[in-house]
Design a protein around this motif. Structure first.
Motif, PDB file in Angstrom:
ATOM      1  N   TYR A   1       0.725  -1.171   0.081  1.00  0.00           N
ATOM      2  CA  TYR A   1      -0.024  -0.012  -0.038  1.00  0.00           C
ATOM      3  C   TYR A   1       0.806   1.283   0.127  1.00  0.00           C
ATOM      4  O   TYR A   1       0.244   2.347   0.257  1.00  0.00           O
ATOM      5  N   LYS A   2       2.120   1.056  -0.582  1.00  0.00           N
ATOM      6  CA  LYS A   2       2.951   2.316  -0.276  1.00  0.00           C
ATOM      7  C   LYS A   2       2.478   3.487  -1.615  1.00  0.00           C
ATOM      8  O   LYS A   2       2.513   4.660  -1.303  1.00  0.00           O
ATOM      9  N   ARG A   3       1.688   2.922  -2.697  1.00  0.00           N
ATOM     10  CA  ARG A   3       1.449   3.956  -3.504  1.00  0.00           C
ATOM     11  C   ARG A   3       0.142   3.444  -4.135  1.00  0.00           C
ATOM     12  O   ARG A   3      -0.115   2.452  -4.937  1.00  0.00           O
ATOM     13  N   THR A   4      -1.022   3.835  -3.379  1.00  0.00           N
ATOM     14  CA  THR A   4      -2.414   3.290  -3.937  1.00  0.00           C
ATOM     15  C   THR A   4      -2.715   4.094  -4.952  1.00  0.00           C
ATOM     16  O   THR A   4      -3.575   3.514  -5.949  1.00  0.00           O
ATOM     17  N   LEU A   5      -2.480   5.223  -5.183  1.00  0.00           N
ATOM     18  CA  LEU A   5      -2.638   5.819  -6.622  1.00  0.00           C
ATOM     19  C   LEU A   5      -1.483   6.562  -6.748  1.00  0.00           C
ATOM     20  O   LEU A   5      -0.598   7.082  -6.294  1.00  0.00           O
ATOM     21  N   THR A   6      -1.302   6.621  -8.290  1.00  0.00           N
ATOM     22  CA  THR A   6      -0.019   6.963  -9.268  1.00  0.00           C
ATOM     23  C   THR A   6      -0.555   7.880 -10.358  1.00  0.00           C
ATOM     24  O   THR A   6      -1.445   7.462 -10.987  1.00  0.00           O
ATOM     25  N   VAL A   7       0.410   8.735 -10.585  1.00  0.00           N
ATOM     26  CA  VAL A   7       0.129   9.306 -12.148  1.00  0.00           C
ATOM     27  C   VAL A   7       1.077   8.659 -13.146  1.00  0.00           C
ATOM     28  O   VAL A   7       0.829   8.823 -14.212  1.00  0.00           O
ATOM     29  N   THR A  12      -6.237   1.435  -9.550  1.00  0.00           N
ATOM     30  CA  THR A  12      -7.367   0.631  -9.484  1.00  0.00           C
ATOM     31  C   THR A  12      -8.513   1.289  -8.617  1.00  0.00           C
ATOM     32  O   THR A  12      -8.192   1.965  -7.922  1.00  0.00           O
ATOM     33  N   GLU A  13      -9.838   0.625  -8.699  1.00  0.00           N
ATOM     34  CA  GLU A  13     -10.794   1.061  -7.660  1.00  0.00           C
ATOM     35  C   GLU A  13     -10.353   0.414  -6.274  1.00  0.00           C
ATOM     36  O   GLU A  13     -10.786   1.301  -5.558  1.00  0.00           O
ATOM     37  N   LYS A  14      -9.795  -0.552  -6.156  1.00  0.00           N
ATOM     38  CA  LYS A  14      -9.080  -0.749  -4.960  1.00  0.00           C
ATOM     39  C   LYS A  14      -8.172   0.194  -4.185  1.00  0.00           C
ATOM     40  O   LYS A  14      -8.267   0.400  -2.942  1.00  0.00           O
ATOM     41  N   GLY A  15      -7.507   0.714  -5.194  1.00  0.00           N
ATOM     42  CA  GLY A  15      -6.546   1.720  -4.617  1.00  0.00           C
ATOM     43  C   GLY A  15      -6.929   2.826  -4.437  1.00  0.00           C
ATOM     44  O   GLY A  15      -6.470   3.527  -3.336  1.00  0.00           O
ATOM     45  N   PHE A  19      -6.853   4.552  -0.694  1.00  0.00           N
ATOM     46  CA  PHE A  19      -6.616   5.986  -0.534  1.00  0.00           C
ATOM     47  C   PHE A  19      -7.419   6.841   0.191  1.00  0.00           C
ATOM     48  O   PHE A  19      -7.163   7.472   1.022  1.00  0.00           O
ATOM     49  N   GLN A  20      -8.890   6.648  -0.145  1.00  0.00           N
ATOM     50  CA  GLN A  20      -9.917   7.333   0.487  1.00  0.00           C
ATOM     51  C   GLN A  20     -10.111   6.960   1.850  1.00  0.00           C
ATOM     52  O   GLN A  20     -10.111   7.849   2.917  1.00  0.00           O
ATOM     53  N   GLU A  21      -9.615   5.620   2.320  1.00  0.00           N
ATOM     54  CA  GLU A  21      -9.955   5.162   3.618  1.00  0.00           C
ATOM     55  C   GLU A  21      -8.706   5.780   4.429  1.00  0.00           C
ATOM     56  O   GLU A  21      -8.986   6.362   5.637  1.00  0.00           O
ATOM     57  N   ASP A  22      -7.387   5.994   3.778  1.00  0.00           N
ATOM     58  CA  ASP A  22      -6.454   6.722   4.541  1.00  0.00           C
ATOM     59  C   ASP A  22      -6.660   8.199   4.827  1.00  0.00           C
ATOM     60  O   ASP A  22      -6.408   8.746   5.830  1.00  0.00           O
ATOM     61  N   LEU A  23      -7.211   8.854   3.777  1.00  0.00           N
ATOM     62  CA  LEU A  23      -7.660  10.216   3.942  1.00  0.00           C
ATOM     63  C   LEU A  23      -8.650  10.317   5.142  1.00  0.00           C
ATOM     64  O   LEU A  23      -8.507  11.332   5.930  1.00  0.00           O
ATOM     65  N   ASP A  24      -9.605   9.706   5.033  1.00  0.00           N
ATOM     66  CA  ASP A  24     -10.658   9.713   6.159  1.00  0.00           C
ATOM     67  C   ASP A  24     -10.028   9.511   7.438  1.00  0.00           C
ATOM     68  O   ASP A  24     -10.475  10.229   8.422  1.00  0.00           O
ATOM     69  N   ILE A  25      -9.201   8.542   7.610  1.00  0.00           N
ATOM     70  CA  ILE A  25      -8.585   8.268   8.929  1.00  0.00           C
ATOM     71  C   ILE A  25      -7.768   9.688   9.349  1.00  0.00           C
ATOM     72  O   ILE A  25      -7.913   9.751  10.509  1.00  0.00           O
TER      73      ILE A  25
END
Length: 122
Positions: A1-7, A12-15, A19-25
């Motif tokens: 989970y180091k890079r869930t989203l990348t340019v 992926t939807e899972k990523g 990422f959203q879960e980490d932001l919410d926390i």
């Protein structure tokens, strides 16, 4: 989970969900921290993700006062023991000899200039 989203790669939807879960926390932890140290705030009214600067932050009681970092440090320096530290790198033997030679040349040039100047005006 180091890079869930990348340019650079595939997202992926899972990523995105991770990422959203980490932001919410992170947002929840931040809100708890602010609420703990600023109990007078209505945290849900100010913890919207918006940014308030200057007077707006003061009006919303997000800051106690406005001042520059220089003003803050000058005030704190009056109440603390402040030491002036100086770091001097130790010069190598070559640097010290070169510096001494440079000073000698400057001194001799100055003396020579004095003599030349005196002879011109006599």
């Amino acid at each position: 989970y180091k890079r869930t989203l990348t340019v650079f790669g595939e997202n992926t939807e899972k990523g995105r969900e991770k990422f959203q879960e980490d932001l919410d926390i992170t947002h929840r932890l931040f809100k708890n921290f602010v609420a703990r140290y600023r109990p007078q705030l209505h945290i849900d009214e100010v913890a919207t993700g918006e940014v308030w600067l200057g007077i707006a932050a003061l009006d919303k009681q997000l800051v106690d006062e406005l001042k520059t970092s220089d003003e803050y440090l000058a005030e704190r320096a009056k109440q603390a023991e402040v030491y002036h530290l100086h770091y001097a790198e130790r010069k190598s033997l070559q640097e010290r000899v070169g510096l001494a030679a440079s000073h000698s040349v400057e001194h001799l040039a100055g003396k020579a200039w004095e003599k030349v100047s005196q002879h011109r005006f006599w």
